[in-house]
Write an enzyme that holds these catalytic residues in place. Structure first.
Site, PDB file in Angstrom:
ATOM      1  N   HIS A 140       0.578  -1.068   0.191  1.00  0.00           N
ATOM      2  CA  HIS A 140       0.221  -0.351  -0.126  1.00  0.00           C
ATOM      3  C   HIS A 140       0.851   1.117  -0.455  1.00  0.00           C
ATOM      4  O   HIS A 140       1.808   1.059   0.260  1.00  0.00           O
ATOM      5  CB  HIS A 140      -0.918  -0.201   1.607  1.00  0.00           C
ATOM      6  CG  HIS A 140      -2.399   1.284   1.513  1.00  0.00           C
ATOM      7  ND1 HIS A 140      -3.659   0.511   0.909  1.00  0.00           N
ATOM      8  CD2 HIS A 140      -2.004   3.219   1.631  1.00  0.00           C
ATOM      9  CE1 HIS A 140      -4.045   2.214   1.064  1.00  0.00           C
ATOM     10  NE2 HIS A 140      -3.655   2.555   1.130  1.00  0.00           N
ATOM     11  N   ASP A 151     -13.924   2.982   7.142  1.00  0.00           N
ATOM     12  CA  ASP A 151     -12.893   3.779   6.843  1.00  0.00           C
ATOM     13  C   ASP A 151     -13.244   4.423   5.206  1.00  0.00           C
ATOM     14  O   ASP A 151     -12.981   6.050   5.257  1.00  0.00           O
ATOM     15  CB  ASP A 151     -11.682   3.006   6.110  1.00  0.00           C
ATOM     16  CG  ASP A 151     -10.659   3.366   5.401  1.00  0.00           C
ATOM     17  OD1 ASP A 151     -10.024   4.914   5.952  1.00  0.00           O
ATOM     18  OD2 ASP A 151     -10.675   3.131   4.719  1.00  0.00           O
ATOM     19  N   ARG A 175     -13.517  13.482   5.781  1.00  0.00           N
ATOM     20  CA  ARG A 175     -11.866  14.091   6.058  1.00  0.00           C
ATOM     21  C   ARG A 175     -10.787  14.514   4.507  1.00  0.00           C
ATOM     22  O   ARG A 175     -10.997  15.712   4.700  1.00  0.00           O
ATOM     23  CB  ARG A 175     -10.574  12.487   6.145  1.00  0.00           C
ATOM     24  CG  ARG A 175     -11.255  11.999   7.513  1.00  0.00           C
ATOM     25  CD  ARG A 175      -9.779  10.978   7.700  1.00  0.00           C
ATOM     26  NE  ARG A 175      -8.415  10.859   7.711  1.00  0.00           N
ATOM     27  CZ  ARG A 175      -7.835  10.127   6.938  1.00  0.00           C
ATOM     28  NH1 ARG A 175      -8.008   8.812   7.134  1.00  0.00           N
ATOM     29  NH2 ARG A 175      -6.613  10.818   7.087  1.00  0.00           N
ATOM     30  N   SER A 212      -6.416   4.060   8.839  1.00  0.00           N
ATOM     31  CA  SER A 212      -7.058   4.170   7.861  1.00  0.00           C
ATOM     32  C   SER A 212      -6.931   2.471   6.904  1.00  0.00           C
ATOM     33  O   SER A 212      -6.988   2.420   6.538  1.00  0.00           O
ATOM     34  CB  SER A 212      -6.999   5.334   6.763  1.00  0.00           C
ATOM     35  OG  SER A 212      -7.163   4.787   5.574  1.00  0.00           O
ATOM     36  N   LYS A 214      -7.501  -1.727   6.367  1.00  0.00           N
ATOM     37  CA  LYS A 214      -7.575  -2.120   5.084  1.00  0.00           C
ATOM     38  C   LYS A 214      -6.823  -3.135   4.836  1.00  0.00           C
ATOM     39  O   LYS A 214      -6.952  -4.410   4.564  1.00  0.00           O
ATOM     40  CB  LYS A 214      -7.504  -1.151   4.430  1.00  0.00           C
ATOM     41  CG  LYS A 214      -8.582  -0.057   4.161  1.00  0.00           C
ATOM     42  CD  LYS A 214      -8.466   1.139   3.046  1.00  0.00           C
ATOM     43  CE  LYS A 214      -8.299   2.104   3.578  1.00  0.00           C
ATOM     44  NZ  LYS A 214      -7.728   2.880   2.899  1.00  0.00           N
TER      45      LYS A 214
HETATM   46  N1  URA Z   1      -4.030   6.319   2.428  1.00  0.00           N
HETATM   47  C1  URA Z   1      -5.627   5.690   2.997  1.00  0.00           C
HETATM   48  O1  URA Z   1      -5.290   4.559   2.589  1.00  0.00           O
HETATM   49  N2  URA Z   1      -5.448   6.766   4.162  1.00  0.00           N
HETATM   50  C2  URA Z   1      -5.125   7.759   4.248  1.00  0.00           C
HETATM   51  O2  URA Z   1      -5.470   8.296   5.330  1.00  0.00           O
HETATM   52  C3  URA Z   1      -4.638   8.103   3.714  1.00  0.00           C
HETATM   53  C4  URA Z   1      -3.672   7.488   2.576  1.00  0.00           C
END
Ligand code: URA
Length: 431
Positions: free
Chosen positions: A83, A162, A169, A184, A188
């Site tokens: 990620h 999220d 956000r 966040s 995931k």
């Molecule tokens: N990527 C994400 O998945 N969440 C965030 O808050 C910022 C970048």
């Protein structure tokens, strides 16, 4: 629990219990806590932070807001995932996936759409004619079994907290808050069942973390969340003080990712892709170390197996892998160097915003994306240029937006007499 009491506690610098955070987050998903209350709490977190224990409890509550997956159990394999915290020109997963899968390690990834000036992997993939990102979890697992890789949109049932919070956000100036980014991302990855995770933490002007210290602190927080959940996490801290590679914009980035899988990509992007691939392979159940992971990743590029995997993957999701099928912008205008010198700086944020203004990103959540438009940054930091050389090329829908793009990109470049300090794409590695 009264939402106002929870907000007041954080506003006054107090500490939440795990039970209180869980009720607050689950209440938000059930619409019992309103958007304005959640936004007020996020802003209180901006000013007063969350402790490690609170961040862990928040992450746990977010995971509990939906389903979790056991991809490893379904495949009988150790699951690795990656990620990025988000940057400009960041198409890394689209090149890493086929390389890792070609080496025999299944890579199933749930990706997101663009956030602010940063592009999203799903938006990029949707520039491929026919490509479907909405696969069910069963379809994704079947594709992992038969093809070896899949990149899909996040299921509505996985971490719904999220999904809702991320959108809130984005429009309440509460994106760049370390514990909210950490929870966040990690919620995931943990909910999707990853056993080992490689995180690409972007640092610099085009990233949410502007300094190396901020990025290190975010990385340490995510590593700690992984440790508490019993998962292995490595964080690559990588340069986002200039766009990654040369292409910024959806179809342009797909072309560049494919070039890189073929071994013909830009140097900085190729280095990041090979390094991330090697680390994922070293984390996998192949039982190899990082050096061997790097050797296998390079071999998959050199012998064509990675590009063959790219073809199979894109076809499996209904897309046409031929780059000539990608949409092309009708207007192309070059950005000439204003004088002789060395590229001292390219403002990544400014290039990201210029691409967004051309139509490559969204200004509001419902804006359509123009997949064809974007920017190719030919000259990178440290390159010598002569007046009139092509610094970049604007791909636009019409002449007026092209002219605005040329000016914006010209403003983003600083041409100096002295070469800037040199460093590679990888600034640090933490695990
Ligand atoms: N990527 C994400 O998945 N969440 C965030 O808050 C910022 C970048």
């Amino acid at each position: 629990m009264r939402a106002a009491d929870v907000i007041e506690r954080k506003r006054n610098g107090g500490e939440h219990t795990p039970e209180e955070l869980e009720e607050f987050v689950l209440g938000y998903v059930r619409d019992e806590v309103t958007d304005y209350q959640m936004a007020a709490w996020c802003m209180a977190v901006y000013f007063n932070g969350l402790s490690g224990a609170e961040t862990f409890a928040l992450t746990d509550a977010m995971i509990r807001s939906g389903d979790t997956l056991d991809v490893g159990g379904a495949l009988g394999r150790k699951v690795v995932d990656k990620h990025s915290t988000g940057g400009v020109g960041d198409k890394t997963s689209i090149a890493v996936g086929p390389i890792v899968a070609a080496c025999g390690v299944p890579l199933g990834k749930m990706s997101g759409r663009g956030l602010g000036h940063t592009g999203g992997t799903l938006d990029k993939l949707e520039s491929i004619p026919g490509f479907r990102v909405e696969l069910s979890t069963d379809e994704m697992i079947e594709q992992l079994r038969t093809v070896g890789m899949a990149i899909v949109g996040q299921s509505d049932r996985l971490v719904p907290a999220d999904k809702k919070l991320y959108a809130l956000r984005d429009v309440t100036a509460t994106v760049d808050i370390q514990p909210l980014i950490a929870s966040s991302i990690m919620s995931k990855k943990l909910a999707a069942g990853a056993d080992a995770i490689v995180l690409d933490v972007k640092v610099g002007d085009g990233a949410f973390m502007k300094s190396l210290d901020e990025a290190r602190s975010l990385a340490q927080e995510m590593i700690e969340l992984g440790r508490r959940a019993g998962r292995e996490v490595t964080c690559l801290l990588t340069d986002m003080d200039q766009p990654l590679g040369s292409a910024v914009g959806n179809a342009l980035e797909i072309r560049e990712a494919l070039d890189t899988v073929r071994g013909e990509g830009p140097a900085d992007f190729t280095e990041l892709v090979l390094d991330a691939s090697a680390r994922l392979l070293a984390y996998s159940d192949l039982d190899i170390d990082l050096t061997e992971g790097r050797r296998r990743a390079e071999a998959a590029v050199a012998d064509g197996s990675a590009v063959a995997m790219y073809d199979r993957w894109i076809r499996a999701q209904g897309g046409d892998p031929d780059p000539s099928a990608l949409p092309e912008a009708p207007v192309r205008v070059s950005v000439p160097a204003p004088r002789d010198g060395v590229v001292g700086r390219i403002g990544a944020l400014a290039v990201g915003v210029a691409a967004l203004e051309l139509g490559a990103g969204r200004r509001t959540k419902t804006d359509p994306i123009d997949h064809a438009v974007g920017i190719l940054c030919f000259a990178k930091r440290g390159d010598s240029v002569l007046a009139g050389d092509d610094l970049a090329e604007i791909h636009a829908r019409d002449e007026a937006s092209a002219a605005a793009g040329v000016q914006a990109v010209l403003d983003a470049y600083t041409i100096t007499d002295e070469p800037p300090p040199t460093h590679g794409i990888l600034l640090d590695v933490l695990s």
